[in-house]
Write a protein that holds these residues in place. Sequence first.
Motif, PDB file in Angstrom:
ATOM      1  N   PRO A  16      65.376  35.249 -13.698  1.00 63.04           N
ATOM      2  CA  PRO A  16      65.686  36.607 -13.223  1.00 63.04           C
ATOM      3  C   PRO A  16      66.779  36.626 -12.157  1.00 63.04           C
ATOM      4  N   LEU A  17      66.865  35.575 -11.373  1.00 58.10           N
ATOM      5  CA  LEU A  17      67.931  35.500 -10.370  1.00 58.10           C
ATOM      6  C   LEU A  17      69.297  35.458 -11.033  1.00 58.10           C
ATOM      7  N   LEU A  67      69.966  39.003 -12.657  1.00 52.04           N
ATOM      8  CA  LEU A  67      70.244  40.033 -11.642  1.00 52.04           C
ATOM      9  C   LEU A  67      71.548  39.752 -10.895  1.00 52.04           C
ATOM     10  N   TYR A  92      72.413  36.512  -2.469  1.00 51.94           N
ATOM     11  CA  TYR A  92      71.145  37.216  -2.257  1.00 51.94           C
ATOM     12  C   TYR A  92      71.150  38.114  -1.030  1.00 51.94           C
ATOM     13  N   ALA A 151      69.478  40.730  -6.806  1.00 47.08           N
ATOM     14  CA  ALA A 151      68.880  39.410  -7.031  1.00 47.08           C
ATOM     15  C   ALA A 151      68.115  38.945  -5.800  1.00 47.08           C
ATOM     16  N   TYR A 165      66.249  40.644  -3.792  1.00 43.74           N
ATOM     17  CA  TYR A 165      64.876  41.155  -3.722  1.00 43.74           C
ATOM     18  C   TYR A 165      63.925  40.290  -4.549  1.00 43.74           C
ATOM     19  N   TRP A 166      64.371  39.880  -5.729  1.00 41.49           N
ATOM     20  CA  TRP A 166      63.528  38.992  -6.540  1.00 41.49           C
ATOM     21  C   TRP A 166      63.375  37.639  -5.845  1.00 41.49           C
ATOM     22  N   TYR A 167      64.458  37.172  -5.261  1.00 41.42           N
ATOM     23  CA  TYR A 167      64.467  35.895  -4.547  1.00 41.42           C
ATOM     24  C   TYR A 167      63.486  35.913  -3.377  1.00 41.42           C
ATOM     25  N   VAL A 186      59.597  37.191  -4.893  1.00 37.18           N
ATOM     26  CA  VAL A 186      58.960  36.511  -6.030  1.00 37.18           C
ATOM     27  C   VAL A 186      59.251  35.013  -6.002  1.00 37.18           C
ATOM     28  N   SER A 187      60.519  34.649  -6.077  1.00 39.58           N
ATOM     29  CA  SER A 187      60.882  33.231  -6.233  1.00 39.58           C
ATOM     30  C   SER A 187      60.484  32.393  -5.026  1.00 39.58           C
TER      31      SER A 187
END
Length: 395
Positions: free
Chosen positions: A52-53, A56, A165, A178, A180-182, A185-186
């Motif tokens: 996803p990173l 995104l 990021y 990206a 926000y996912w980082y 989540v990640s």
Amino acid sequence: MAKPEILVESPDFSLVLGGPLFQLYRRAGLSGAELERTRRRAVVVALAAWLPLLLLALVGGHAFGGTIKVPFLYDIEAHVRFLIALPILIAAELLVHSRLRPVVTMFVDRRIVVREDIPRFHAAIAAAMRPRNSRIVEVGLLILVYTVGLWVWRAQIATGIGSWYATSDGSQWQLTLAGYWYAFVSIPLFQFILLRWYWRFFIWFQFLWRVSKLKLRLIATHPDRAAGLGFLGSSTYAFAPILFAQGALLAGLIASRVWFEGQDLMAFKIEAGGLVAFFTLLVLSPLLVFTPHLSRAKRNGLRDYGRLTSRYVQKFQEKWIDGGASREELLGSGDIQSLTDLGNSFAVVQETRFVPFGLKDAVRLAAATVAPLLPLTLTVISLEELIRRLIKILV
């Protein structure tokens, strides 16, 4: 020959077969009852953190370049974290499970734990399995990564440079799509997996500490020079992949600092040395709980074999030196060989270590930690020069 009943009834031991995440793996088809499908599990978890990173970052225009200094595809630290360290931490579960399970049974199989303490040994196994299976612990770890872990990560951004990021408008940092996912989540996923391993280290230490409180039958003349506990030293190799992953994390961090911030590689030698020393000691330190047992075994062995050796030498002196026995009688006697064997046994007792591991065990763990850092030496010397130096060392 049938196994003794105490072995058949021995509770099963595993640092990894339990807990809410393990049950989630099983329901999702990513693991079987004995940690099957390791490759699938490692790939899925790594891609959930990394893929996803990439997508995104492509959408946000931060994958290849633009106005930011560190595009996603050039972020060595992120790729090492999610495509190397994270899969290794997942795959390490199978190795730890397969290596430590038989190690635990050796305490009984080799009669190190005396028969009357077998119930207490079983209780120590059961006590170790309770925190392993605890939902409260894993929920607590999850809360920790979304509070302290997120705070630490945000503190790192504040002192960093513009990246895929997070970008700065001059007054504050703004997360990208990206990012926000980082951030949510990640990074928490990786921190959770890593903290889960630290918790397992604690469980292993707690189990060994309980075993050390039992009555153990250690023999100072055991050829492993650890009174029969030498198998614990080799068991630490099960944790080598985790140390490799830790070394890879530092290697990725240093590589990013060297290539994007122009820092000198040698400026990180203290951090590298500290990391190697810390994690080597972290893995070996639980075994130190047996030092009092080994010290006592060596002390008793020196006393007992010292007495036996003195008596035998005196008898030998009286018979063959002072008694005037003939040379022909000596040639047909086994007394010389017995004297030699007794001397060898006494030498083994003298060489018995106070810890159930040797220098070789420590060196192998240190090598596993430092191995990911070796490619960084190519930033200061050429590959040809590195090979030449290695040949000189080996030859």
